[in-house]
Design a protein around this motif. Sequence first.
Motif, mmCIF file in Angstrom:
data_model
loop_
_atom_site.group_PDB
_atom_site.id
_atom_site.type_symbol
_atom_site.label_atom_id
_atom_site.label_comp_id
_atom_site.label_asym_id
_atom_site.label_seq_id
_atom_site.Cartn_x
_atom_site.Cartn_y
_atom_site.Cartn_z
ATOM 1 N N LEU A 12 16.166 -6.620 -11.204
ATOM 2 C CA LEU A 12 17.686 -6.749 -11.309
ATOM 3 C C LEU A 12 18.180 -6.994 -12.733
ATOM 4 O O LEU A 12 17.343 -7.314 -13.576
ATOM 5 N N PRO A 13 19.424 -6.756 -12.964
ATOM 6 C CA PRO A 13 20.158 -6.868 -14.290
ATOM 7 C C PRO A 13 19.853 -8.265 -14.706
ATOM 8 O O PRO A 13 20.227 -9.293 -13.838
ATOM 9 N N GLU A 14 19.955 -8.739 -15.901
ATOM 10 C CA GLU A 14 19.966 -9.876 -16.455
ATOM 11 C C GLU A 14 21.156 -10.763 -16.132
ATOM 12 O O GLU A 14 22.379 -9.937 -16.242
ATOM 13 N N GLY A 15 21.050 -11.882 -15.656
ATOM 14 C CA GLY A 15 22.015 -12.854 -15.374
ATOM 15 C C GLY A 15 23.010 -12.455 -14.214
ATOM 16 O O GLY A 15 24.148 -13.026 -13.986
ATOM 17 N N ILE A 16 22.570 -11.685 -13.242
ATOM 18 C CA ILE A 16 23.277 -11.245 -12.015
ATOM 19 C C ILE A 16 23.661 -12.604 -11.095
ATOM 20 O O ILE A 16 22.717 -13.473 -11.313
ATOM 21 N N SER A 17 24.764 -12.824 -10.650
ATOM 22 C CA SER A 17 25.049 -13.960 -9.792
ATOM 23 C C SER A 17 24.580 -13.496 -8.328
ATOM 24 O O SER A 17 24.289 -12.412 -8.075
ATOM 25 N N LEU A 18 24.434 -14.431 -7.639
ATOM 26 C CA LEU A 18 24.081 -14.364 -6.104
ATOM 27 C C LEU A 18 25.215 -13.386 -5.469
ATOM 28 O O LEU A 18 24.993 -12.421 -4.810
ATOM 29 N N ALA A 19 26.571 -13.614 -5.777
ATOM 30 C CA ALA A 19 27.591 -12.769 -5.470
ATOM 31 C C ALA A 19 27.640 -11.315 -5.547
ATOM 32 O O ALA A 19 27.551 -10.499 -4.750
ATOM 33 N N GLN A 20 27.241 -11.162 -6.893
ATOM 34 C CA GLN A 20 26.784 -9.694 -7.557
ATOM 35 C C GLN A 20 25.595 -9.162 -6.783
ATOM 36 O O GLN A 20 25.744 -7.804 -6.231
ATOM 37 N N LEU A 21 24.812 -9.998 -6.667
ATOM 38 C CA LEU A 21 23.413 -9.405 -5.777
ATOM 39 C C LEU A 21 23.800 -9.064 -4.427
ATOM 40 O O LEU A 21 23.489 -8.081 -4.117
ATOM 41 N N LEU A 22 24.546 -9.906 -3.681
ATOM 42 C CA LEU A 22 24.974 -9.193 -2.480
ATOM 43 C C LEU A 22 25.638 -8.144 -2.241
ATOM 44 O O LEU A 22 25.310 -7.274 -1.549
ATOM 45 N N VAL A 23 26.534 -7.799 -3.376
ATOM 46 C CA VAL A 23 27.246 -6.413 -3.383
ATOM 47 C C VAL A 23 26.156 -5.511 -3.569
ATOM 48 O O VAL A 23 26.138 -4.258 -3.312
ATOM 49 N N HIS A 24 25.487 -5.665 -4.718
ATOM 50 C CA HIS A 24 24.272 -4.826 -4.947
ATOM 51 C C HIS A 24 23.439 -4.501 -3.939
ATOM 52 O O HIS A 24 23.107 -3.293 -3.733
ATOM 53 N N LEU A 25 23.172 -5.340 -3.319
ATOM 54 C CA LEU A 25 22.337 -5.122 -1.793
ATOM 55 C C LEU A 25 23.091 -4.794 -0.762
ATOM 56 O O LEU A 25 22.452 -4.375 0.542
ATOM 57 N N ASP A 26 24.420 -4.591 -0.706
ATOM 58 C CA ASP A 26 25.235 -4.045 0.108
ATOM 59 C C ASP A 26 25.252 -4.894 1.368
ATOM 60 O O ASP A 26 25.327 -4.782 2.585
ATOM 61 N N LEU A 27 25.127 -6.136 0.834
ATOM 62 C CA LEU A 27 25.134 -7.430 2.138
ATOM 63 C C LEU A 27 26.365 -8.456 1.930
ATOM 64 O O LEU A 27 26.503 -9.280 2.718
ATOM 65 N N HIS A 28 27.142 -8.036 1.229
ATOM 66 C CA HIS A 28 28.362 -9.019 0.810
ATOM 67 C C HIS A 28 29.296 -9.191 2.054
ATOM 68 O O HIS A 28 30.123 -10.120 2.080
ATOM 69 N N ALA A 29 29.356 -8.331 2.932
ATOM 70 C CA ALA A 29 30.268 -8.678 4.319
ATOM 71 C C ALA A 29 29.558 -9.202 5.502
ATOM 72 O O ALA A 29 30.312 -9.145 6.455
ATOM 73 N N ARG A 30 28.346 -9.685 5.169
ATOM 74 C CA ARG A 30 27.679 -10.426 6.509
ATOM 75 C C ARG A 30 27.562 -11.929 6.197
ATOM 76 O O ARG A 30 27.862 -12.368 5.174
ATOM 77 N N ARG A 31 27.536 -12.505 7.471
ATOM 78 C CA ARG A 31 27.235 -13.917 7.483
ATOM 79 C C ARG A 31 25.843 -14.197 6.973
ATOM 80 O O ARG A 31 24.775 -13.765 7.789
ATOM 81 N N LEU A 32 25.446 -14.796 6.021
ATOM 82 C CA LEU A 32 24.190 -15.288 5.406
ATOM 83 C C LEU A 32 23.979 -16.444 4.951
ATOM 84 O O LEU A 32 24.856 -17.250 4.659
#
Length: 66
Positions: A12-32
């Motif tokens: 992953l890119p350096e310093g990525i946040s959990l929120a950015q990771l969820l977008v990166h993994l296309d999981l941002h719209a799910r209940r996790l």
Amino acid sequence: MEVQINGTTERLPEGISLAQLLVHLDLHARRLAIEHNLDVVPRSQYGAVRLQQGDRLEIVHAIGGG
């Protein structure tokens, strides 16, 4: 940088946040639920938590039931 996500090493890119990771993994719209280095992270903190080399994450889908 490399982190472990559900037992799999991901690059992953350096310093990525959990929120950015969820977008990166296309999981941002799910209940996790996310565990970061053995601590459960509240959804309100996803933007504040920055990942570092060697971090370990467990990401699980929340399932409703009755």
